[in-house]
Design an enzyme around this catalytic site. Structure first.
Site, mmCIF file in Angstrom:
data_model
loop_
_atom_site.group_PDB
_atom_site.id
_atom_site.type_symbol
_atom_site.label_atom_id
_atom_site.label_comp_id
_atom_site.label_asym_id
_atom_site.label_seq_id
_atom_site.Cartn_x
_atom_site.Cartn_y
_atom_site.Cartn_z
ATOM 1 N N ALA A 13 0.875 20.149 -2.409
ATOM 2 C CA ALA A 13 2.276 19.889 -2.739
ATOM 3 C C ALA A 13 2.557 20.128 -4.213
ATOM 4 O O ALA A 13 3.550 20.767 -4.574
ATOM 5 C CB ALA A 13 2.650 18.458 -2.348
ATOM 6 N N SER A 40 -5.645 23.193 -5.889
ATOM 7 C CA SER A 40 -5.245 24.216 -4.929
ATOM 8 C C SER A 40 -6.412 24.663 -4.040
ATOM 9 O O SER A 40 -6.729 25.840 -3.941
ATOM 10 C CB SER A 40 -4.663 25.435 -5.667
ATOM 11 O OG SER A 40 -4.000 26.300 -4.769
ATOM 12 N N ALA A 42 -8.615 24.370 -0.164
ATOM 13 C CA ALA A 42 -8.395 24.253 1.273
ATOM 14 C C ALA A 42 -9.270 23.142 1.835
ATOM 15 O O ALA A 42 -10.396 23.373 2.280
ATOM 16 C CB ALA A 42 -8.703 25.584 1.964
ATOM 17 N N CYS A 44 -9.050 21.639 4.560
ATOM 18 C CA CYS A 44 -9.330 21.824 5.980
ATOM 19 C C CYS A 44 -10.557 22.699 6.212
ATOM 20 O O CYS A 44 -11.117 22.711 7.307
ATOM 21 C CB CYS A 44 -8.119 22.441 6.672
ATOM 22 S SG CYS A 44 -6.646 21.405 6.620
ATOM 23 N N ARG A 72 0.374 32.353 -14.192
ATOM 24 C CA ARG A 72 1.618 31.715 -13.763
ATOM 25 C C ARG A 72 2.277 30.901 -14.865
ATOM 26 O O ARG A 72 3.349 30.333 -14.647
ATOM 27 C CB ARG A 72 1.354 30.835 -12.531
ATOM 28 C CG ARG A 72 0.780 31.624 -11.363
ATOM 29 C CD ARG A 72 0.920 30.905 -10.053
ATOM 30 N NE ARG A 72 0.418 31.717 -8.950
ATOM 31 C CZ ARG A 72 0.527 31.410 -7.666
ATOM 32 N NH1 ARG A 72 1.154 30.281 -7.319
ATOM 33 N NH2 ARG A 72 0.042 32.198 -6.724
ATOM 34 N N ASP A 282 0.515 14.229 1.054
ATOM 35 C CA ASP A 282 -0.111 13.157 1.818
ATOM 36 C C ASP A 282 0.280 11.768 1.352
ATOM 37 O O ASP A 282 -0.007 10.787 2.041
ATOM 38 C CB ASP A 282 -1.633 13.293 1.751
ATOM 39 C CG ASP A 282 -2.148 14.521 2.480
ATOM 40 O OD1 ASP A 282 -1.326 15.247 3.067
ATOM 41 O OD2 ASP A 282 -3.371 14.754 2.461
ATOM 42 N N ALA A 300 -1.592 19.931 5.974
ATOM 43 C CA ALA A 300 -1.495 20.908 4.894
ATOM 44 C C ALA A 300 -0.135 21.588 4.808
ATOM 45 O O ALA A 300 0.435 21.718 3.718
ATOM 46 C CB ALA A 300 -2.592 21.958 5.050
ATOM 47 N N ASN A 304 2.522 21.755 1.573
ATOM 48 C CA ASN A 304 2.902 23.014 0.937
ATOM 49 C C ASN A 304 4.398 23.281 1.049
ATOM 50 O O ASN A 304 5.050 23.693 0.084
ATOM 51 C CB ASN A 304 2.120 24.168 1.575
ATOM 52 C CG ASN A 304 0.721 24.296 1.027
ATOM 53 O OD1 ASN A 304 0.502 24.876 -0.035
ATOM 54 N ND2 ASN A 304 -0.254 23.753 1.744
#
Length: 448
Positions: A13, A40, A42, A44, A72, A282, A300, A304
């Site tokens: 998020a 950032s 994963a 899962c 960025r 979460d 997830a 996001n």
């Protein structure tokens, strides 16, 4: 607009919000405080790293901290923990490990995630007892398995983490036992899915101990046994996967309100009770598409999507974070299981519906085309409105069809409207009547 946007938390998020805000307004000053070193990533994919299907833990990182900073232009500060929020003064207090300082903000996003629940068991501090909710834990489990070569494993909890970690540890030749205090594993998926998965787990050699409560662990420095109510079993490694709790204390201490689920309460734009303070991921609630009530389903995509929407909102384009349906999918060895919406009839009645359900089995492909397998679908609808309320699927292939029902939930479709949906057909992919359409057809007949 050159406001300061401060983000607490550098995962799904938080970094989605920071990235979107920077794209929308390159002049905005965006500062992300992350108390750990990983961003950032994963989460899962962690069981598949332990299993060995993901070779390097760094492969789970989507974008590195350096890329966020250099490509960025986001001021990402790892190793910085926010220890206090002052919504009235519009500042946060940050501990960088050597000193604390205050950072003013114009917009604030609380994206502090969740924490794996650690039951008050004796022996939780023993070597070899793990939860798995962040990258360091996953790395520690992989290292323990590699260096200690455990022979027996105990998995406490039969949810997503338990199922995936059973497969991961079994791949290493470990004798795996799963302890679940409820009558079934994967409780939110419904009894039909649970019983099918349980049978398959036993076929794979997993020892299932249902309606079995764990009371603690024992060992001389390193775990050796799992204590049950009136028994004990050997275990060289333990994975405790009994759920997660939202990290909402920091916000609550600042007067940011919790909702009925104990996560941070938010409106359709992710705003809290302070207009310029948002929460997502979460740690936050979201509106359930079926009930219209706040719910907490830490997944997830929810994180996001909400982060991205808030990134647009703080740059001047108010964007709803979207509703949730609790759509989820899990791999259990050769089976897949999926769910969306409300499957439990008691919960449906509590929400004001009169639920009617059917369970059908159909081939995942045309019956004459090789490679198909049986797919079991449970579909639930409201008797009066005939609105689709939820579904579950289980089978060796095709469970991603759950997305069709998730779409129907968001569109508030009736069973007839779902049955009449023009889905694709070709023998290698589906029968003429897709299993979802067949379930809708049968349920429609039952409603009639």
């Amino acid at each position: 607009m050159d406001d300061t946007f401060v983000v607490i938390g550098g995962d799904a998020a938080g970094m989605s919000a920071a990235s979107k805000a920077k794209r929308e307004n390159p002049e905005m000053d965006i500062i992300v405080f992350e108390k750990g070193e990983w961003v950032s990533y994963a989460a899962c994919g962690m069981p598949y790293y332990v299993k060995g299907e993901v070779e390097d833990i760094d492969d789970l990182v989507t974008i590195t901290p350096e890329e966020f900073r250099e490509k960025r232009d986001i001021d990402l500060r790892t190793g910085h923990e926010v220890v206090d929020i002052d919504p009235e003064g519009e500042t946060v207090t940050v501990d960088d490990g050597t000193e604390t300082f205050e950072q003013p903000y114009d917009h604030l996003l609380v994206a502090t995630g969740a924490t794996a629940i650690e039951p008050p068991f004796d022996g939780m501090d023993l070597d070899g007892v793990f939860t798995i909710h962040d990258m360091d834990e996953a790395d520690a489990i992989e290292t323990f398995v590699d260096e200690r070569s455990p022979e027996t494993a105990a998995i406490v909890g039969g949810g997503y983490v338990g199922i995936e970690m059973a497969e991961a540890l079994d791949e290493h030749g470990i004798d795996v036992h799963m302890y679940e205090m409820l009558p079934h594993v994967l409780q939110p998926f419904g009894e039909t899915v649970a019983e099918t998965v349980e049978e398959h787990l036993r076929e794979q050699g997993i020892g299932l101990h249902l309606e079995t409560a764990v009371s603690g662990f024992a060992g001389d420095g390193t775990v050796e046994r799992v204590h049950l109510e009136d028994d004990s079993q050997s275990a060289d490694i333990v994975i405790v996967g009994v759920g997660v709790a939202p990290n909402a204390d920091l916000a609550a201490e600042a007067g940011i309100e919790r909702g009925p689920t104990d996560a941070i309460a938010t409106d359709e734009y992710g705003r809290t009770n302070y207009e310029n303070v948002y929460a997502a991921g979460d740690c936050a609630e979201a509106r359930h598409v079926v009930t219209g009530e706040p719910d907490h389903v830490p997944l997830a995509l929810t994180a996001n999507r909400a982060g991205r929407a808030i990134g647009e909102t703080v740059t001047g384009s108010p964007t709803p974070v979207g509703d949730i349906a609790g759509t989820a999918i899990v791999k259990a060895f050769d089976l897949g299981a999926a769910r969306t919406g409300i499957i439990d009839e008691e919960r449906a009645r509590e929400a004001g519906f009169d639920p009617v359900s059917v369970t059908i089995s159909a081939s995942s492909r045309a019956h004459y085309y090789p490679g198909g397998s049986e797919l079991t679908v449970t579909l639930v609808a409201d008797r009066d409105s005939e609105r689709v309320l939820g579904a579950s699927l289980v089978g060796e292939e095709g469970v991603k069809r759950i997305d069709t029902v998730a779409t129907a939930l968001n569109a508030e479709m009736t069973v007839t409207e779902l049955q009449n949906t023009d889905l694709a057909y070709a023998p290698p992919f589906s029968p003429v009547w897709d299993p979802i359409l067949t379930a809708a057809k049968v349920l429609g007949g039952k409603l009639d």
